[in-house]
Design a protein around this motif. Structure first.
Motif, PDB file in Angstrom:
ATOM      1  N   LEU A  42       0.848  -1.202   0.000  1.00  0.00           N
ATOM      2  CA  LEU A  42       0.000   0.000   0.000  1.00  0.00           C
ATOM      3  C   LEU A  42       0.883   1.252   0.000  1.00  0.00           C
ATOM      4  O   LEU A  42       0.652   2.192  -0.781  1.00  0.00           O
ATOM      5  N   ASN A  43       1.915   1.230   0.856  1.00  0.00           N
ATOM      6  CA  ASN A  43       2.815   2.384   0.931  1.00  0.00           C
ATOM      7  C   ASN A  43       3.623   2.548  -0.354  1.00  0.00           C
ATOM      8  O   ASN A  43       3.920   3.667  -0.775  1.00  0.00           O
ATOM      9  N   ASP A  44       3.987   1.406  -0.956  1.00  0.00           N
ATOM     10  CA  ASP A  44       4.789   1.444  -2.192  1.00  0.00           C
ATOM     11  C   ASP A  44       3.930   1.624  -3.449  1.00  0.00           C
ATOM     12  O   ASP A  44       4.471   1.664  -4.557  1.00  0.00           O
ATOM     13  N   LYS A  45       2.620   1.600  -3.251  1.00  0.00           N
ATOM     14  CA  LYS A  45       1.681   1.697  -4.379  1.00  0.00           C
ATOM     15  C   LYS A  45       2.022   0.623  -5.412  1.00  0.00           C
ATOM     16  O   LYS A  45       2.168   0.907  -6.609  1.00  0.00           O
ATOM     17  N   ASP A  46       2.166  -0.623  -4.927  1.00  0.00           N
ATOM     18  CA  ASP A  46       2.702  -1.683  -5.772  1.00  0.00           C
ATOM     19  C   ASP A  46       1.709  -2.852  -5.910  1.00  0.00           C
ATOM     20  O   ASP A  46       1.749  -3.821  -5.144  1.00  0.00           O
ATOM     21  N   PRO A  47       0.812  -2.795  -6.885  1.00  0.00           N
ATOM     22  CA  PRO A  47      -0.181  -3.871  -7.054  1.00  0.00           C
ATOM     23  C   PRO A  47       0.461  -5.217  -7.373  1.00  0.00           C
ATOM     24  O   PRO A  47      -0.064  -6.262  -6.993  1.00  0.00           O
ATOM     25  N   THR A  48       1.612  -5.223  -8.016  1.00  0.00           N
ATOM     26  CA  THR A  48       2.265  -6.493  -8.351  1.00  0.00           C
ATOM     27  C   THR A  48       2.689  -7.206  -7.073  1.00  0.00           C
ATOM     28  O   THR A  48       2.453  -8.417  -6.894  1.00  0.00           O
ATOM     29  N   ALA A  49       3.327  -6.452  -6.174  1.00  0.00           N
ATOM     30  CA  ALA A  49       3.722  -7.049  -4.893  1.00  0.00           C
ATOM     31  C   ALA A  49       2.480  -7.494  -4.117  1.00  0.00           C
ATOM     32  O   ALA A  49       2.503  -8.515  -3.422  1.00  0.00           O
ATOM     33  N   ALA A  50       1.394  -6.725  -4.261  1.00  0.00           N
ATOM     34  CA  ALA A  50       0.151  -7.087  -3.558  1.00  0.00           C
ATOM     35  C   ALA A  50      -0.352  -8.445  -4.041  1.00  0.00           C
ATOM     36  O   ALA A  50      -0.826  -9.263  -3.239  1.00  0.00           O
ATOM     37  N   ARG A  51      -0.203  -8.693  -5.362  1.00  0.00           N
ATOM     38  CA  ARG A  51      -0.614 -10.008  -5.891  1.00  0.00           C
ATOM     39  C   ARG A  51       0.266 -11.113  -5.288  1.00  0.00           C
ATOM     40  O   ARG A  51      -0.191 -12.230  -5.040  1.00  0.00           O
ATOM     41  N   GLY A  52       1.524 -10.782  -5.036  1.00  0.00           N
ATOM     42  CA  GLY A  52       2.428 -11.743  -4.386  1.00  0.00           C
ATOM     43  C   GLY A  52       1.951 -12.093  -2.980  1.00  0.00           C
ATOM     44  O   GLY A  52       1.976 -13.258  -2.556  1.00  0.00           O
ATOM     45  N   VAL A  53       1.497 -11.072  -2.246  1.00  0.00           N
ATOM     46  CA  VAL A  53       0.976 -11.309  -0.892  1.00  0.00           C
ATOM     47  C   VAL A  53      -0.232 -12.239  -0.964  1.00  0.00           C
ATOM     48  O   VAL A  53      -0.353 -13.196  -0.177  1.00  0.00           O
ATOM     49  N   ILE A  54      -1.108 -11.965  -1.947  1.00  0.00           N
ATOM     50  CA  ILE A  54      -2.334 -12.777  -2.060  1.00  0.00           C
ATOM     51  C   ILE A  54      -1.985 -14.238  -2.366  1.00  0.00           C
ATOM     52  O   ILE A  54      -2.529 -15.165  -1.744  1.00  0.00           O
ATOM     53  N   SER A  55      -1.032 -14.439  -3.299  1.00  0.00           N
ATOM     54  CA  SER A  55      -0.713 -15.833  -3.642  1.00  0.00           C
ATOM     55  C   SER A  55       0.028 -16.531  -2.492  1.00  0.00           C
ATOM     56  O   SER A  55      -0.098 -17.735  -2.311  1.00  0.00           O
ATOM     57  N   ARG A  56       0.745 -15.746  -1.680  1.00  0.00           N
ATOM     58  CA  ARG A  56       1.495 -16.342  -0.564  1.00  0.00           C
ATOM     59  C   ARG A  56       0.565 -16.795   0.574  1.00  0.00           C
ATOM     60  O   ARG A  56       0.984 -17.567   1.452  1.00  0.00           O
ATOM     61  N   ASP A  57      -0.665 -16.344   0.546  1.00  0.00           N
ATOM     62  CA  ASP A  57      -1.618 -16.752   1.587  1.00  0.00           C
ATOM     63  C   ASP A  57      -1.844 -18.257   1.572  1.00  0.00           C
ATOM     64  O   ASP A  57      -2.191 -18.856   2.594  1.00  0.00           O
ATOM     65  N   GLN A  58      -1.616 -18.859   0.401  1.00  0.00           N
ATOM     66  CA  GLN A  58      -1.802 -20.311   0.288  1.00  0.00           C
ATOM     67  C   GLN A  58      -0.864 -21.058   1.253  1.00  0.00           C
ATOM     68  O   GLN A  58      -1.240 -22.094   1.818  1.00  0.00           O
ATOM     69  N   ALA A  59       0.358 -20.514   1.428  1.00  0.00           N
ATOM     70  CA  ALA A  59       1.325 -21.170   2.331  1.00  0.00           C
ATOM     71  C   ALA A  59       0.755 -21.222   3.756  1.00  0.00           C
ATOM     72  O   ALA A  59       0.906 -22.222   4.476  1.00  0.00           O
ATOM     73  N   LEU A  60       0.064 -20.150   4.123  1.00  0.00           N
ATOM     74  CA  LEU A  60      -0.541 -20.084   5.455  1.00  0.00           C
ATOM     75  C   LEU A  60      -1.672 -21.115   5.568  1.00  0.00           C
ATOM     76  O   LEU A  60      -1.800 -21.818   6.580  1.00  0.00           O
ATOM     77  N   ASN A  61      -2.462 -21.207   4.493  1.00  0.00           N
ATOM     78  CA  ASN A  61      -3.551 -22.195   4.487  1.00  0.00           C
ATOM     79  C   ASN A  61      -2.989 -23.618   4.605  1.00  0.00           C
ATOM     80  O   ASN A  61      -3.552 -24.462   5.316  1.00  0.00           O
ATOM     81  N   ASP A  62      -1.868 -23.867   3.903  1.00  0.00           N
ATOM     82  CA  ASP A  62      -1.267 -25.209   3.946  1.00  0.00           C
ATOM     83  C   ASP A  62      -0.790 -25.544   5.360  1.00  0.00           C
ATOM     84  O   ASP A  62      -0.972 -26.669   5.841  1.00  0.00           O
ATOM     85  N   LEU A  63      -0.179 -24.558   6.021  1.00  0.00           N
ATOM     86  CA  LEU A  63       0.294 -24.791   7.395  1.00  0.00           C
ATOM     87  C   LEU A  63      -0.882 -25.026   8.347  1.00  0.00           C
ATOM     88  O   LEU A  63      -0.789 -25.824   9.287  1.00  0.00           O
ATOM     89  N   ASP A  64      -1.985 -24.331   8.084  1.00  0.00           N
ATOM     90  CA  ASP A  64      -3.198 -24.497   8.885  1.00  0.00           C
ATOM     91  C   ASP A  64      -3.665 -25.960   8.801  1.00  0.00           C
ATOM     92  O   ASP A  64      -3.956 -26.603   9.815  1.00  0.00           O
ATOM     93  N   VAL A  65      -3.682 -26.492   7.571  1.00  0.00           N
ATOM     94  CA  VAL A  65      -4.105 -27.885   7.362  1.00  0.00           C
ATOM     95  C   VAL A  65      -3.108 -28.839   8.050  1.00  0.00           C
ATOM     96  O   VAL A  65      -3.502 -29.802   8.718  1.00  0.00           O
ATOM     97  N   GLN A  66      -1.819 -28.528   7.909  1.00  0.00           N
ATOM     98  CA  GLN A  66      -0.781 -29.368   8.530  1.00  0.00           C
ATOM     99  C   GLN A  66      -0.939 -29.409  10.060  1.00  0.00           C
ATOM    100  O   GLN A  66      -0.823 -30.467  10.682  1.00  0.00           O
ATOM    101  N   ALA A  67      -1.230 -28.242  10.630  1.00  0.00           N
ATOM    102  CA  ALA A  67      -1.416 -28.169  12.092  1.00  0.00           C
ATOM    103  C   ALA A  67      -2.638 -28.995  12.506  1.00  0.00           C
ATOM    104  O   ALA A  67      -2.591 -29.734  13.491  1.00  0.00           O
ATOM    105  N   ASP A  68      -3.725 -28.890  11.717  1.00  0.00           N
ATOM    106  CA  ASP A  68      -4.931 -29.682  12.009  1.00  0.00           C
ATOM    107  C   ASP A  68      -4.597 -31.165  12.071  1.00  0.00           C
ATOM    108  O   ASP A  68      -4.985 -31.870  13.007  1.00  0.00           O
ATOM    109  N   GLU A  69      -3.876 -31.635  11.056  1.00  0.00           N
ATOM    110  CA  GLU A  69      -3.522 -33.061  11.005  1.00  0.00           C
ATOM    111  C   GLU A  69      -2.679 -33.436  12.218  1.00  0.00           C
ATOM    112  O   GLU A  69      -2.893 -34.479  12.835  1.00  0.00           O
TER     113      GLU A  69
END
Lengths: 238, 276
Positions: A42-69
């Motif tokens: 937001l501070n860098d006004k960088d939509p490309t980096a923002a898309r990177g943040v969105i795609s990186r959320d999957q890693a968090l979801n994967d860890l969530d599933v791993q913790a559940d197991e």
């Protein structure tokens, strides 16, 4: 290693508890990083980096599933009791909250895309200032709640619950300031809804940090502090 | 055991004082300052505890902690052990069960016991259940006795499985059925309290589940004291749990509290598998 993850007659039990404990810290660290990066886009006004943040959320979801197991397996194998049981419940709930912190960070990244990818007239700095202030505030809350979890530190957990009241006040003040901006300059109204949603996401992150602090107090004391006033919690804990 | 001895040496008298509420309103059994000695050795150290009506209370603790010894005090089973001496007060409905004038035979009908290993008499299923009512003179006619046998087997959840083979030997039943037969035998003499000393430890999981379901139903009519090594069983079955450690009653509390937030460090260490 804290005392909850050690001392079992079955040493493998210690290792499994330690693995889960560290997994929470790993997920917490990733969620914090997602928040920092989202704000940075937001501070860098960088939509490309923002898309990177969105795609990186999957890693968090994967860890969530791993913790559940991992904690389902631990329950099956060890049938934890007393403080072990409270640790497992705390881990299970904290992981859910941290995964949602990631979801809120993604919303902020989407705000960057919304503002800077589709519009030629982004909001002025003043409008976005409250986002930065609140992000720093909830970042601290998240950090303290994770430290309280790691160190089994009730006073730190209580600090987070106290900070949540300040955050609520901060959030209301930010909304009042935004309303003033709109009244003064109606042309800014286009971004107001986006910015309000961003502030709302940050306010939710503070709520998740408060939840984690509450689970830590439950872990340490065995008392459920949810849905209780700060005064009642302090009376119970101190 | 070494670990236990080491722990004991570091536990002061204050740490051995019972934590939690030991009394209940209108108790069925009231135990006050009960000590048990085997010769010179003290096995139980001043236990004070009430047994409530229509409750299942679980006794847990490591081997040698005195939980079975305490259980056996409640119907004077320890009288049969040479050199065993019990002091303190144990009152059943206000009556001192260690009163010298008291006949232990009716006491053991009032306070029945089920052991770890099913021990049916080498008699028919019918006779196993009928034996108690007959020697206690609880029935006067054959039809009354038939009725008691059927009702007891029904309460023990065994009637449907054995009604067509009542004359076959009790020892021919499966382990779980034998244990339920022993429970029926106990019920047949109209007890007020049933003591159970690890009643499921010799049973497979299905038989255990049946006996546990039965214990849950029996609570409606009886007070049940169960000694178990299975903490999950204690958690599933009991309303209150008592933790024993080297002859001391360390903690008593509602079962939910004991297994989620025990107040004494020794209880916590034991139920989380940190010693024993």
């Amino acid at each position: 290693m804290n005392k909850i993850t050690e001392g079992h007659t079955v040493k493998r039990f210690d290792e499994e508890m330690l693995f889960l404990h560290r997994l929470v810290l790993q997920i917490g660290s990733l969620a914090q990083d997602q928040l920092r990066r989202a704000i940075q886009t937001l501070n860098d006004k960088d939509p490309t980096a923002a898309r990177g943040v969105i795609s990186r959320d999957q890693a968090l979801n994967d860890l969530d599933v791993q913790a559940d197991e991992a904690f389902i397996n631990l329950i099956i194998k060890r049938q934890p009791m007393a403080k072990d049981l409270r640790e497992i419940i705390t881990i299970s709930k904290a992981v859910s909250d941290l995964e949602r912190v990631g979801d809120e960070a993604r919303k902020i990244a989407q705000l960057t895309i919304q503002i800077y990818d589709t519009d030629n007239s982004p909001p002025n700095k003043q409008v976005l200032r409250d986002i930065n202030t609140m992000a720093a505030f909830v970042g601290d809350m998240l950090e303290i709640s994770l430290t309280a979890f790691d160190e089994l530190d009730a006073p730190k957990a209580l600090d987070v619950i106290r900070l949540d009241s300040e955050l609520e006040e901060e959030y209301r003040s930010a909304l009042r300031r935004l309303t003033t901006f709109v009244i003064e300059d109606a042309r800014t109204i286009g971004h107001m809804v986006d910015v309000v949603l961003g502030l709302r996401a940050l306010e939710r992150i503070g709520g998740h940090a408060k939840n984690i602090a509450g689970y830590v107090l439950f872990l340490i004391t065995g008392s459920d502090v949810r849905h209780k006033s700060l005064e009642r919690i302090e009376g119970q804990i101190i | 055991m070494q670990t236990l001895i080491k722990q004991q040496s570091t536990i002061g008298a204050a740490d051995r004082r019972t934590v939690g509420r030991v009394t209940v309103e209108n108790p069925r059994i009231r135990c006050r300052n009960v000590h048990v000695y085997y010769g010179e050795k003290r096995a139980i150290n001043g236990v004070t505890l009430d047994i409530g009506r229509n409750e299942v209370i679980a006794m847990i603790g490591p081997s040698g902690c005195g939980k079975s010894t305490f259980l056996r005090c409640l119907n004077r089973m320890n009288d049969a052990i040479d050199g065993c001496r019990v002091t303190g007060d144990i009152l059943l409905d206000g009556q001192d069960i260690y009163d010298k004038r008291l006949d232990v035979v009716p006491l053991r009908a009032q306070v029945g016991i089920v052991f770890q290993k099913p021990n049916p008499f080498p008699k028919s299923i019918y006779e196993n259940v009928a034996y108690g009512p007959r020697i206690h003179g609880l029935t006067s006619t054959r039809s009354e006795l038939d009725e008691v046998v059927e009702l007891s087997l029904q309460k023990a959840g065994l009637w449907d499985e054995v009604k067509d083979r009542l004359n076959q030997p009790g020892t021919g039943l499966s382990g779980g059925q034998q244990q339920r037969l022993c429970i029926a035998r106990t019920i047949a003499v109209g007890p007020e309290v049933i003591l159970m000393d690890e009643p499921c430890s010799a049973l497979d999981p299905i038989a255990t589940a049946r006996v546990e379901a039965l214990i849950d139903e029996l609570r409606e009519h009886y007070s049940i004291v169960i000694v178990t090594h299975s903490m999950q069983q204690a958690a599933r079955l009991s309303q209150r749990t008592a933790y024993f450690h080297l002859g001391d009653l360390i903690e008593v509390g509602m079962t939910n509290q004991i297994f989620t937030n025990p107040r004494h460090r020794l209880t916590e260490d034991y139920i989380t598998g940190r010693f024993g």
